[in-house]
Write a protein that holds these residues in place. Structure first.
Motif, PDB file in Angstrom:
ATOM      1  N   MET A  53       0.857  -1.195   0.000  1.00 44.45           N
ATOM      2  CA  MET A  53       0.000   0.000   0.000  1.00 44.45           C
ATOM      3  C   MET A  53       0.891   1.242   0.000  1.00 44.45           C
ATOM      4  O   MET A  53       1.759   1.380   0.861  1.00 44.45           O
ATOM      5  N   ASN A  54       0.678   2.128  -0.974  1.00 42.58           N
ATOM      6  CA  ASN A  54       1.531   3.302  -1.061  1.00 42.58           C
ATOM      7  C   ASN A  54       1.158   4.327   0.000  1.00 42.58           C
ATOM      8  O   ASN A  54       0.115   4.258   0.647  1.00 42.58           O
ATOM      9  N   ILE A  55       2.056   5.293   0.172  1.00 37.37           N
ATOM     10  CA  ILE A  55       1.903   6.262   1.244  1.00 37.37           C
ATOM     11  C   ILE A  55       0.671   7.137   1.058  1.00 37.37           C
ATOM     12  O   ILE A  55       0.016   7.534   2.021  1.00 37.37           O
ATOM     13  N   GLN A  56       0.324   7.438  -0.204  1.00 42.70           N
ATOM     14  CA  GLN A  56      -0.850   8.280  -0.456  1.00 42.70           C
ATOM     15  C   GLN A  56      -2.117   7.616   0.045  1.00 42.70           C
ATOM     16  O   GLN A  56      -2.944   8.229   0.723  1.00 42.70           O
ATOM     17  N   LEU A  57      -2.285   6.311  -0.269  1.00 42.64           N
ATOM     18  CA  LEU A  57      -3.471   5.589   0.166  1.00 42.64           C
ATOM     19  C   LEU A  57      -3.490   5.436   1.678  1.00 42.64           C
ATOM     20  O   LEU A  57      -4.559   5.551   2.319  1.00 42.64           O
ATOM     21  N   ARG A  58      -2.325   5.205   2.279  1.00 39.17           N
ATOM     22  CA  ARG A  58      -2.270   5.053   3.732  1.00 39.17           C
ATOM     23  C   ARG A  58      -2.670   6.345   4.443  1.00 39.17           C
ATOM     24  O   ARG A  58      -3.429   6.320   5.406  1.00 39.17           O
ATOM     25  N   ILE A  59      -2.148   7.465   3.960  1.00 37.94           N
ATOM     26  CA  ILE A  59      -2.488   8.750   4.585  1.00 37.94           C
ATOM     27  C   ILE A  59      -3.977   9.037   4.443  1.00 37.94           C
ATOM     28  O   ILE A  59      -4.640   9.477   5.389  1.00 37.94           O
ATOM     29  N   THR A  60      -4.538   8.787   3.234  1.00 35.54           N
ATOM     30  CA  THR A  60      -5.966   9.036   3.009  1.00 35.54           C
ATOM     31  C   THR A  60      -6.822   8.148   3.896  1.00 35.54           C
ATOM     32  O   THR A  60      -7.820   8.601   4.488  1.00 35.54           O
ATOM     33  N   THR A  74      -2.923  15.115  -0.638  1.00 35.04           N
ATOM     34  CA  THR A  74      -1.903  14.091  -0.375  1.00 35.04           C
ATOM     35  C   THR A  74      -1.177  13.714  -1.659  1.00 35.04           C
ATOM     36  O   THR A  74       0.043  13.518  -1.665  1.00 35.04           O
ATOM     37  N   ARG A  75      -1.934  13.620  -2.751  1.00 35.43           N
ATOM     38  CA  ARG A  75      -1.304  13.274  -4.027  1.00 35.43           C
ATOM     39  C   ARG A  75      -0.306  14.342  -4.442  1.00 35.43           C
ATOM     40  O   ARG A  75       0.777  14.032  -4.949  1.00 35.43           O
ATOM     41  N   SER A  76      -0.673  15.615  -4.208  1.00 38.93           N
ATOM     42  CA  SER A  76       0.256  16.687  -4.557  1.00 38.93           C
ATOM     43  C   SER A  76       1.506  16.648  -3.689  1.00 38.93           C
ATOM     44  O   SER A  76       2.584  17.085  -4.112  1.00 38.93           O
ATOM     45  N   MET A  77       1.365  16.116  -2.453  1.00 37.68           N
ATOM     46  CA  MET A  77       2.522  15.988  -1.571  1.00 37.68           C
ATOM     47  C   MET A  77       3.366  14.764  -1.932  1.00 37.68           C
ATOM     48  O   MET A  77       4.592  14.799  -1.861  1.00 37.68           O
ATOM     49  N   VAL A  78       2.687  13.676  -2.314  1.00 39.99           N
ATOM     50  CA  VAL A  78       3.383  12.417  -2.566  1.00 39.99           C
ATOM     51  C   VAL A  78       4.080  12.425  -3.926  1.00 39.99           C
ATOM     52  O   VAL A  78       5.115  11.781  -4.097  1.00 39.99           O
TER      53      VAL A  78
END
Length: 452
Positions: free
Chosen positions: A1-8, A180-184
């Protein structure tokens, strides 16, 4: 699981938890609030009607009853029970079958729950206001509103609130996803650039555009890649130059040794060949020694043992050791000592070696004289070494302190590189430039010793 999905997902779970707890708390307090507001409203309207009737100072008339009915019943379902003297029912909106229950409840002063705002009449709960008429406790105005109506209101408010919260939560989660996507996205690009470093493709690393802390990391990675690329290039050039410098004396040694072995050189020629072999061997030893010293200066941490020394004294000791070369070149050396204490905190042997290299370099290039000036600043002592020679080629100046870079009369090309390594490891700095008229100017800055 990528970081974007985890943060969301983490944000969504946190939002659901906070929303759920808030909904439970609001739902539990909402009914109490509605009951209190209903009782306050009934009390104000009942008191208003009683005050008006009292001011009129007359018996309750049909007009008063009509006014009461209009005031209280028109807006929402409110039950009225107006009791006169001797418990006579003057007016009521209750069904005749329920009047006796209300009178009995009033007689018992009502069967109450823990919440005293609620009366239980039969199977129903009511918000009840019991007000005396004309300061007569026996004449009373009882106003009652069923709790089930308030529960319906609460359910409607809660449903609307939950709907609004759900819409807000979905919107917030979507917004967080895009944020989050813009950050990742810069992190993903940064990972790609770091993999280039892993495979030593330093020159291919690009600066990743980003903001905030990620921008600082991206700039650090880019700077690191540039430094590694520069270091890699220096190492490559070092190996090439070292092999060249070592190959030349080795070829001379091999050539004369084979000639002597095969009888090509005999008597005087053989003796000359042996002299060349000894000379080239010494030269080879000197090169290897300086390479090892430079490697130690750049790698070993505990090589320096600093103590307090006079900068002028170190300069004088270096000149004394170079006196034979000075006599050979017939160069005069003028020293301008500092007028204030010039005590520096350095490793004596290492800094003396740096001065020997720099002043020796000046002696090889000067025509008639060298001026050495010692100046004391706020934090550093600066030693200026100025010669009257031809100066340094402009294209050579930026690379003068690199390994195996040498001028016209240079020897191996490691002396100034060693000097720079010593000065920088001593927390100082070394600079060079051509003079306004002629010659080169070396500036060596060393840190002042701390005051005792």
């Amino acid at each position: 699981m990528n970081i974007q999905l985890r943060i969301t997902l983490m944000f969504a779970l946190l939002l659901c938890l906070v929303t759920g707890i808030s909904a439970v708390l609001i739902n539990s307090f909402l009914l109490d609030h509605l009951i209190a507001q209903q009782k306050k409203e009934l009390t104000l309207k009942g008191q208003f009607w009683i005050e008006k009737t009292t001011l009129a100072d007359q018996k309750i008339t049909d007009a008063d009853i009509s006014e009461l009915d209009k005031l209280l019943v028109s807006n929402r379902k409110v039950e009225l029970l107006l009791i006169g003297k001797k418990k006579k029912v003057l007016y009521t909106t209750l069904p005749s079958s329920n009047v006796n229950d209300w009178l009995q409840a009033l007689e018992r002063k009502a069967e109450k729950r823990q919440n005293k705002n609620i009366w239980i009449i039969g199977q129903d709960d009511y918000v009840v206001v019991n007000l005396p008429l004309k300061n007569d406790e026996k004449q009373r105005l009882i106003l009652a509103s069923p709790v089930r109506g308030l529960k319906d209101v609460r359910m409607e408010l809660t449903t609307n609130m939950l709907l609004i919260v759900c819409i807000g939560a979905v919107s917030t989660i979507l917004l967080s996803f895009f944020i989050t996507r813009s950050m990742v996205r810069p992190l993903n690009k940064l990972t790609t650039e770091i993999k280039k470093i892993q495979f030593r493709r330093f020159s291919d690393v690009q600066l990743v555009p980003a903001r905030g802390e990620i921008a600082e990391v991206a700039e650090s990675v880019y700077s690191m890649a540039q430094e590694l690329d520069r270091f890699h290039e220096i190492q490559r050039q070092f190996l090439q130059n070292a092999s060249h410098e070592l190959k030349t004396p080795l070829m001379s040694i091999q050539g004369y040794a084979e000639g002597i072995r095969d009888g090509v050189f005999a008597e005087a020629a053989a003796q000359k060949g042996l002299d060349v072999i000894v000379e080239e061997t010494n030269r080879l030893k000197h090169i290897v020694t300086e390479i090892i010293l430079l490697a130690k200066l750049e790698s070993e941490e505990n090589l320096f043992r600093p103590s307090d020394h006079s900068a002028t004294d170190l300069v004088n000791r270096a000149i004394e050791r170079l006196h034979p070369l000075q006599l050979q070149k017939k160069i005069s050396i003028q020293i301008r000592a500092a007028t204030t204490p010039d005590i520096v905190h350095v490793d004596e042997g290492k800094v003396l070696q740096a001065f020997l290299n720099i002043i020796g370099n000046a002696l090889r290039h000067a025509k008639e004289k060298i001026v050495i000036a010692v100046e004391v600043g706020k934090h550093f002592v600066t030693v200026h070494v100025i010669d009257d020679g031809a100066g340094i080629q402009e294209d050579l100046l930026p690379h003068l302190f690199h390994r195996f870079v040498k001028g016209k009369n240079g020897e191996v090309g490691l002396g100034l590189a060693i000097s720079r390594a010593i000065i920088e490891r001593s927390h100082g700095r070394i600079e060079v430039e051509n003079g306004a008229l002629c010659g080169a100017i070396f500036r060596i800055s060393l840190p002042l010793a701390p005051l005792a």
